[in-house]
Design a protein around this motif. Structure first.
Motif, PDB file in Angstrom:
ATOM      1  N   UNK A 152       0.876  -1.321  -0.404  1.00 25.41           N
ATOM      2  CA  UNK A 152       0.501  -0.435  -0.107  1.00 25.41           C
ATOM      3  C   UNK A 152       0.833   1.338   0.090  1.00 25.41           C
ATOM      4  N   UNK A 153      -0.158   2.324  -0.214  1.00 20.19           N
ATOM      5  CA  UNK A 153       0.690   3.425   0.044  1.00 20.19           C
ATOM      6  C   UNK A 153       0.888   4.292   1.240  1.00 20.19           C
ATOM      7  N   UNK A 154       1.482   4.791   1.962  1.00 18.84           N
ATOM      8  CA  UNK A 154       0.893   5.019   3.522  1.00 18.84           C
ATOM      9  C   UNK A 154       1.080   6.522   2.587  1.00 18.84           C
ATOM     10  N   UNK A 209       9.194  -6.694 -11.845  1.00 24.41           N
ATOM     11  CA  UNK A 209       7.630  -6.636 -11.482  1.00 24.41           C
ATOM     12  C   UNK A 209       7.407  -5.203 -11.657  1.00 24.41           C
ATOM     13  N   UNK A 210       6.168  -4.993 -10.745  1.00 25.66           N
ATOM     14  CA  UNK A 210       6.255  -3.366 -10.732  1.00 25.66           C
ATOM     15  C   UNK A 210       5.177  -3.819  -9.810  1.00 25.66           C
ATOM     16  N   UNK A 211       4.966  -2.293  -8.443  1.00 24.19           N
ATOM     17  CA  UNK A 211       3.946  -2.283  -7.390  1.00 24.19           C
ATOM     18  C   UNK A 211       3.425  -0.721  -6.994  1.00 24.19           C
ATOM     19  N   UNK A 212       1.816  -1.164  -8.100  1.00 26.63           N
ATOM     20  CA  UNK A 212       0.881   0.438  -7.327  1.00 26.63           C
ATOM     21  C   UNK A 212       0.022   0.238  -6.781  1.00 26.63           C
ATOM     22  N   UNK A 213       0.254   1.148  -5.672  1.00 27.25           N
ATOM     23  CA  UNK A 213       0.527   1.321  -4.568  1.00 27.25           C
ATOM     24  C   UNK A 213      -0.834   2.629  -3.909  1.00 27.25           C
ATOM     25  N   UNK A 261      -6.126   0.255  -1.368  1.00 27.82           N
ATOM     26  CA  UNK A 261      -5.617  -1.063  -2.581  1.00 27.82           C
ATOM     27  C   UNK A 261      -4.695  -1.100  -3.275  1.00 27.82           C
ATOM     28  N   UNK A 262      -3.801  -2.273  -3.628  1.00 27.47           N
ATOM     29  CA  UNK A 262      -3.192  -2.253  -4.304  1.00 27.47           C
ATOM     30  C   UNK A 262      -2.542  -3.199  -5.065  1.00 27.47           C
ATOM     31  N   UNK A 263      -1.634  -3.314  -5.851  1.00 26.06           N
ATOM     32  CA  UNK A 263      -1.396  -4.396  -7.276  1.00 26.06           C
ATOM     33  C   UNK A 263      -0.151  -4.332  -7.248  1.00 26.06           C
ATOM     34  N   UNK A 264       0.249  -5.635  -7.449  1.00 19.14           N
ATOM     35  CA  UNK A 264       1.917  -6.272  -7.699  1.00 19.14           C
ATOM     36  C   UNK A 264       1.685  -7.413  -8.838  1.00 19.14           C
ATOM     37  N   UNK A 265       2.530  -6.839 -10.202  1.00 19.69           N
ATOM     38  CA  UNK A 265       2.694  -7.565 -11.336  1.00 19.69           C
ATOM     39  C   UNK A 265       3.947  -8.585 -11.439  1.00 19.69           C
ATOM     40  N   UNK A 266       4.050  -9.432 -12.573  1.00 21.25           N
ATOM     41  CA  UNK A 266       5.333 -10.300 -11.700  1.00 21.25           C
ATOM     42  C   UNK A 266       5.381 -10.781 -13.280  1.00 21.25           C
ATOM     43  N   UNK A 267       6.045 -10.654 -14.308  1.00 21.34           N
ATOM     44  CA  UNK A 267       6.521 -11.548 -15.301  1.00 21.34           C
ATOM     45  C   UNK A 267       8.170 -11.824 -15.561  1.00 21.34           C
ATOM     46  N   UNK A 311      -4.724  -6.607  -4.188  1.00 21.27           N
ATOM     47  CA  UNK A 311      -5.282  -6.275  -2.414  1.00 21.27           C
ATOM     48  C   UNK A 311      -6.185  -5.073  -2.126  1.00 21.27           C
ATOM     49  N   UNK A 312      -7.527  -5.130  -1.289  1.00 22.11           N
ATOM     50  CA  UNK A 312      -7.855  -4.021  -0.779  1.00 22.11           C
ATOM     51  C   UNK A 312      -8.750  -4.139   0.560  1.00 22.11           C
ATOM     52  N   UNK A 313      -7.980  -3.011   1.130  1.00 15.70           N
ATOM     53  CA  UNK A 313      -8.361  -2.976   2.395  1.00 15.70           C
ATOM     54  C   UNK A 313      -8.903  -1.792   2.719  1.00 15.70           C
TER      55      UNK A 313
END
Length: 810
Positions: A236-238, A264-268, A272-278, A335-337
């Motif tokens: 997540x972003x804080x 891989x990259x993360x959006x936060x 909510x947040x997203x993680x993508x990996x290849x 993920x969603x919190x």
């Protein structure tokens, strides 16, 4: 005019003061990289410690005493040392993320109850391998992650393989789990498996290995142990703004000309947040070492020339033709919190290989001994897809303090393709398994010093299996016998309860129980084989339990004792398989099977000598009854039948044996100075199988004595490791009966019998942190270029191997 002049002077003065404040004062926030929580009491100082600061309860600190490009150190007893500058911190939104030290991370484990528990309270042996260790190891596959731990033995039938052995058990008697979802399915076999390579090591956040039965929590198959792979979570972003971060990695290995690329990259956001990996892997044929048994050399191979199979001399007998393959791995997580109570997680996993040869079948000699039996023997693309949705609720409740619902769908696709030398018919079997699972897990810690974990599980597997026969000259395809009964199902429903009771601050009891009901339904096709039965309809149940304690008689001494039972219910592979198991033998279905049970006891001790030396030891004993093993059988009153044009001895899986496995596991950690340390592991295992007629024989999956010894030097930028890997000998007399018939993968002793020689390798590994964003790794494995084969493996291990890696964090 004077008024304007004064205003101008005042404006310049205010601008100067504002500029000075922004240059010389900067409030930053120090956060835990994993949880995002603020970290207090972080010591912050420059190179000569002439300027210092400290973070407050909210993780905030003022860096006004430091200059813009001055190198600043962040230090805390529980976190890794971090170096940066004010300018770099400003680019990251005035936030500093610190990573927990390895020893701190290992204090908490999740595999025993599916909820966080203190490792010191667990009576079972558990080993953790975190992402930083994996990054330093820089492994090619997740099988190599386990092997490089020094605590798990891994067998490989081919380069695209890796079958872990734990305490004398392997394949379908050890359980693989990814983010809490079991990978073991209805066609996990007793022969060596390679499903672990579907897990991308770049995505692993932590791996926990449970040694010994884990059936109370994981049900069937968890007899020898459990390997739990936890993949990276979206972060997540804080702050109020969207954050973007990621990694790019490249790896090259000389022994198989590997080229691997990963991103891989993360959006936060805050909720909510997203993680993508290849990841893409390209592995060429593996080159073995120079010094070792000549029996391992690949002197010839089969090629197709002018429509005919011919035996070709290998110009480089150390090159294992054909062993190379390609692989892609993809992972997407969301993920969603919405608040501190609820959390929603969705994970999408996909892995696919190219075709890859089963190397040990390619080196089998023909019956005359003057050539090779197979022209082709390869697995079709191994595909794995999983969609995993998890809902977690935390907070006080009458019945629980935490609840977790995990639902998952998996699809496994695999195929086998083989054609004998100078034959035109290629036989293919293709399998697809659809697997659904639902887990409901509760955590309750309300009853004084008693903490309860309980839950329920339902799993459903459906197997689709097809067989075909293709003439490679005419391309005509016809039906052939499938490997399994098409449409067969395997399902289980279970409930469990686990309790942790802290009798005293230094004494913790852990106990649990589980009941599992298993249903198997298979309809047999009698088109190709006249089975004396039409279906298998099994209903079996199993009760398992565990009890143990963790005791600290002194603060620096821990003693653990644990007893547990495990079981494995027959699956579709046991009941309904028809396939060429070994030269001259064929396995036929057997619908009259019962579960096998294991009874295990283990004792552990851990002594800490003033944080300078830590010694660890464990002794274990396992007794397996009604063991499901492959033995000679009769099919319609016949001991031999014609299979794929060859008269073959009939065998079947039967409850026909008992097994005894015992051994010792020893470990050492020595912290000589702030920079120097030593680590070592040694595992000794013995095991025997006993048939119903009382005949003893060595157990097949008991690994030889194995261990490692590491000398490590590290500072804030560089880590270097010189280490030895060692495997003991398994003589012909100690070789399992099923292994003695595989002379083509073993060395030959002075009496002309196959055996597995001892070996050792000298290795070097290093990692250098060029900057906070850029790091490089360099390893030189098997420096003395030994030619060796790990026990029961088909492929020969790499010779001298240079591994280079480059990683960039943004």
């Amino acid at each position: 005019m004077q008024f304007l002049s004064n205003m101008r002077s005042t404006g310049f003065a205010l601008l100067f003061l504002f500029t000075s404040f922004t240059v010389f004062s900067q409030e930053i926030t120090v956060l835990d990289a994993d949880s995002g929580n603020p970290v207090a009491n972080i010591a912050i100082y420059n190179r000569d410690k002439s300027r210092t600061a400290i973070s407050d309860f909210n993780g905030k600190s003022d860096l006004g005493v430091f200059s813009k490009n001055e190198r600043i150190t962040f230090r805390h007893i529980s976190y890794e040392v971090y170096n940066t500058t004010k300018a770099q911190i400003n680019k990251k939104g005035n936030r500093v993320y610190l990573t927990l030290k390895l020893e701190e991370l290992q204090e908490v484990v999740m595999s025993v109850s599916k909820w966080e528990q203190q490792k010191k309270d667990i009576p079972q042996k558990i080993e953790s391998i975190d992402a930083r260790t994996i990054s330093f190891i820089n492994p090619q596959t997740s099988a190599d992650v386990l092997q490089n731990s020094g605590k798990v033995f891994v067998q490989k039938s081919q380069l695209g393989g890796g079958s872990p052995m734990i305490r004398g058990f392997a394949t379908n008697r050890v359980l693989l789990s990814v983010d809490g979802v079991r990978m073991n399915n209805a066609i996990f076999r007793g022969g060596n498996i390679q499903n672990v390579i579907s897990v991308d090591p770049f995505t692993i956040k932590n791996t926990e290995v449970i040694f010994g039965p884990g059936s109370v929590i994981y049900g069937s198959d968890a007899i020898g142990g459990v390997m739990n792979f936890f993949t990276q979570k979206p972060r997540f972003s804080f702050t109020d703004s969207l954050t973007f971060s990621g990694n790019v990695n490249y790896r090259y290995a000389s022994a198989n000309n590997e080229n691997t690329a990963h991103v891989d990259f993360n959006l936060g956001q805050q909720k909510w947040a997203s993680y993508t990996s290849f990841t893409y892997n390209d592995f060429d044929d593996l080159v073995m070492g120079e010094h070792g048994p000549d029996e391992y050399l690949r002197n010839s191979f089969v090629a197709r020339e002018n429509g005919t199979d011919v035996l070709v001399n290998n110009d480089n007998p150390r090159k294992q033709i054909t062993s190379g393959y390609d692989q892609i791995n993809f992972l997407q997580k969301f993920t969603y919190k919405p608040n501190n109570t609820w959390n929603y997680d969705l994970g999408l996993y996909y892995s696919e290989t190219s075709d890859f040869s089963r190397y040990d079948r390619l080196v089998r000699p023909n019956s005359e001994g003057d050539g090779l039996r197979s022209a082709e023997w390869f697995y079709g693309p191994q595909k794995w897809f999983m969609a995993n949705f998890q809902l977690t609720k935390k907070g006080k409740n009458k019945f629980y303090d935490g609840v977790k619902l995990t639902t998952a769908y998996q699809r496994f696709v695999e195929s086998r393709n083989d054609r004998d030398f100078q034959e035109v018919d290629r036989f293919t079997t293709k399998e697809k398994v659809d697997a659904l699972s639902i887990n409901l897990d509760f955590e309750n810690k309300k009853i004084g010093d008693l903490r309860l974990y309980y839950g329920a599980e339902y799993i459903f597997n459906k197997v689709n299996s097809e067989g075909s026969q293709e003439n490679i000259e005419t391309n005509i395809v016809s039906r052939a016998a499938s490997r399994y009964p098409n449409g067969a199902t395997w399902q289980t429903f279970a409930g469990y309860i686990n309790g942790e009771y802290k009798l005293k601050p230094n004494f913790t009891l852990l106990s649990g129980a589980r009941y599992s009901q298993v249903w198997v339904d298979a309809q047999f096709d009698t088109t190709f084989f006249p089975f004396p039965f039409d279906e298998a309809d099994l209903i079996t149940g199993a009760f398992t339990g565990s009890a143990g304690f963790s005791w600290f008689p002194k603060a620096d001494l821990q003693i653990t004792l644990n007893g547990s039972t495990g079981f494995r219910a027959p699956n579709i592979d046991d009941i309904g398989k028809v396939f060429d198991s070994e030269p001259g033998s064929v396995v036929v279905p057997n619908p009259d099977l019962e579960p096998e049970y294991a009874y295990n006891a283990e004792m552990g001790i851990r002594k800490n000598f003033k944080d300078k030396l830590v010694l660890k030891g464990a002794a274990f004993y396992s007794y397996l009854v009604d063991a499901l093993v492959r033995r000679d059988f009769e099919f319609n009153g016949q001991t031999e039948i014609l299979y794929n044009g060859e008269l073959s001895n009939v065998q079947a899986i039967q409850n026909a044996a008992k097994a005894y496995v015992y051994g010792f596991e020893l470990g050492l950690e020595a912290f000589l100075t702030e920079n120097w340390s030593l680590t070592s592991n040694l595992t000794l295992t013995e095991g025997t199988e006993e048939d119903d007629n009382g005949t003893d024989s060595p157990a097949r999956h008991v690994a030889p004595t194995f261990g490692d010894f590491h000398v490590v030097w590290q500072n804030q930028k560089l880590k270097a490791d010189v280490f030895l890997n060692y495997n003991g000998e398994i003589s012909y007399d100690d070789l399992a009966l099923s292994e003695r018939s595989k002379e083509f993968i073993y060395a030959i002793d002075e009496n002309g019998n196959p055996f597995s020689p001892s070996w050792y390798t000298l290795n070097f590994r290093s990692q250098y942190q060029i900057s906070n964003a850029l790091k490089t790794t360099m390893s030189l494995e098997n420096i003395t270029n030994q030619r060796y084969r790990t026990y029961s493996s088909g492929i020969v291990a790499p010779g001298i191997n240079l591994i280079l890696g480059l990683g960039y964090t943004f």
